[in-house]
Design an enzyme around this catalytic site. Structure first.
Site, short mmCIF file in Angstrom:
data_model
loop_
_atom_site.label_atom_id
_atom_site.label_comp_id
_atom_site.label_asym_id
_atom_site.label_seq_id
_atom_site.Cartn_x
_atom_site.Cartn_y
_atom_site.Cartn_z
N GLY A 103 48.79 -20.37 10.27
CA GLY A 103 49.11 -20.35 11.70
C GLY A 103 48.50 -19.13 12.38
CG ASN A 145 58.96 -16.45 15.21
OD1 ASN A 145 58.45 -16.47 16.33
ND2 ASN A 145 59.05 -15.35 14.48
CG HIS A 150 54.06 -21.33 5.23
ND1 HIS A 150 55.16 -20.52 5.28
CD2 HIS A 150 53.16 -20.82 6.09
CE1 HIS A 150 54.93 -19.53 6.16
NE2 HIS A 150 53.72 -19.70 6.66
CB CYS A 196 55.33 -11.63 9.95
SG CYS A 196 55.21 -13.36 9.59
#
Ligand SMILES: Cc1ncc(COP(=O)(O)O)c(C=O)c1O
Length: 407
Positions: A77, A156, A206, A330
């Site tokens: 992504g 997210n 994923h 992340c």
């Protein structure tokens, strides 16, 4: 040899990544073991691999209602997001301005920060306290030199959804390219690139029960495209690099499975998430949901637990075998509060005490019951020793406990 005892895993972090579906593993194995030819080779063994790549492209295309030739496979992504912005800027060198939001994934935020250092201008749109966008402000921020507008579909961290169709229409009326980072949506929302009216759309396998290291970028027909990864002539010359055939096949299989089961599964996941969230908010005092409760993904719940640090909660949850997260996977390791929650106006203290629970198709009622049993004593235990908590302050200063908001 020392034997590892396997602990039961309660995986409630599906926005970070998802378990690879057994059916996807099955589909991939022959491509790792037997059909390992290079799709660019001229002989039949390679040409078969090329056909398998094309059938995977058809499957992921069907998931988003795109023609296969409008899809290019990428490595993730992050690459898809970088590639969309890069292409718009290189294709229109006279345009040096990008509009995006303050709550994008670091895949966009960091890329834009590097563009800024190179002399491009970036407008980071603020968000409302519920995580929503002011579309009037977005429209006003588009200038004659704007090369691209990039706005994520689903956040997210909070799951909050932006009105992508409306934003695409605004961009069309201003003749500006529009990219959406839809990485968190497949399997959770119906994706139709034609109805959405986007020029670019990013996905990552994923997040959809397929392996890591494979993603896609949809590029609308007749949109000028300039490659980001240059090398061989793969992907119609739009992305160099020998194809990750097994992972492409896995992505295709996952897309097919999502299409077959997404709406039933989501009804179940949404009910599970709603039950979990309601019970947490009822059982734990001074807990608050972050973000718009209605316009959001069916699987995500972001909750602030006042007077405690998310990192401590996560450690104790981990000891109980439960995986959840604070902020984005992340940015784990960073002590800064989540940029998303801070942009929504949360105090740094409240943002630092926020946890994201993200459910998926493999989660069960029993797993949510286990979380509901484990979490309240964890929060109570941490609050008892937290210098931030009023109970703690009262005990230490001999004053009566007061429930106040953290600074
Ligand atoms: C909204 C969003 N965009 C982009 C990414 C990056 O995707 P990848 O991990 O495939 O690079 C993620 C991953 O967490 C994400 O949640």
């Amino acid at each position: 040899m020392k034997m590892m005892t396997q602990r039961r895993l309660y995986y409630l972090d599906n926005n970070a990544t998802t378990r690879v579906a057994p059916e996807v593993v099955e589909a991939m194995i022959p491509f790792l073991r037997d059909h390992w030819g290079n799709p660019s080779s001229v002989y039949a063994f390679g040409r078969q691999a090329a056909r398998d790549v094309e059938s995977a492209r058809e499957r992921v295309g069907a998931l988003i209602n795109a023609e296969p030739r409008d899809i290019l496979f990428t490595s993730c992504g992050t690459e898809s997001n970088n590639a969309a912005l890069h292409s718009a800027l290189v294709a229109h060198p006279e345009k040096r301005h990008v509009v995006t939001t303050a709550v994008e994934h670091s895949a966009n935020i960091k890329f834009c920060a590097s563009l800024e250092k190179q002399g491009f201008e970036i407008t980071l749109l603020p968000v409302e306290p519920d995580g929503g966008l002011d579309l009037h402000l977005l429209e006003k921020s588009i200038r004659p030199d704007t090369a691209i507008v990039s706005v994520m579909w689903a956040n997210n961290e909070t799951g909050v959804l932006f009105p992508i169709e409306e934003i695409a229409a605004i961009c069309r009326s201003k003749a500006v390219a529009f990219h959406t980072d839809a990485v968190q949506t497949p399997g959770k929302l119906k994706i139709d690139v034609k109805d959405l009216g986007v020029d670019f759309l990013s996905l990552s396998a994923h997040k959809l029960h397929a392996p890591k290291g494979i993603g896609l970028l949809y590029v609308k027909r007749r949109t000028k495209y300039q490659p980001y990864v240059m090398g061989g002539g793969q992907e119609q010359g739009r992305r160099g690099g020998t194809e990750n055939v097994a992972s492409m096949v896995g992505f295709g299989r996952a897309a097919e499975m999502a299409m077959a089961g997404w709406s039933d599964e989501n009804t179940r996941v949404r009910a599970l998430r709603d039950r979990m969230e309601k019970a947490i908010l009822a059982k734990i005092p001074d807990s608050v949901r972050n973000g718009d409760p209605t316009s959001r993904l069916p699987n995500t719940s972001n909750i602030a637990f006042d007077f405690v640090e998310a990192e401590s909660i996560l450690l104790l949850l981990d000891q109980a075998g439960i995986c959840a997260s604070s902020g984005s996977a992340c940015t784990t390791g960073s002590l800064d509060p989540s940029h998303v929650l801070v942009a929504m106006g949360l105090t740094p203290a409240r943002a630092r005490g926020s946890i994201r629970f993200s459910l998926g198709i493999y989660n069960t009622d029993a797993e949510v019951d286990y979380l509901l049993e484990q979490l309240p004593p964890i929060i109570a235990k941490l609050r008892a020793v937290s210098p931030l908590s009023p109970q703690h302050a009262a005990a230490h200063h001999g004053k009566a406990a007061q429930h106040t908001q953290p600074a």
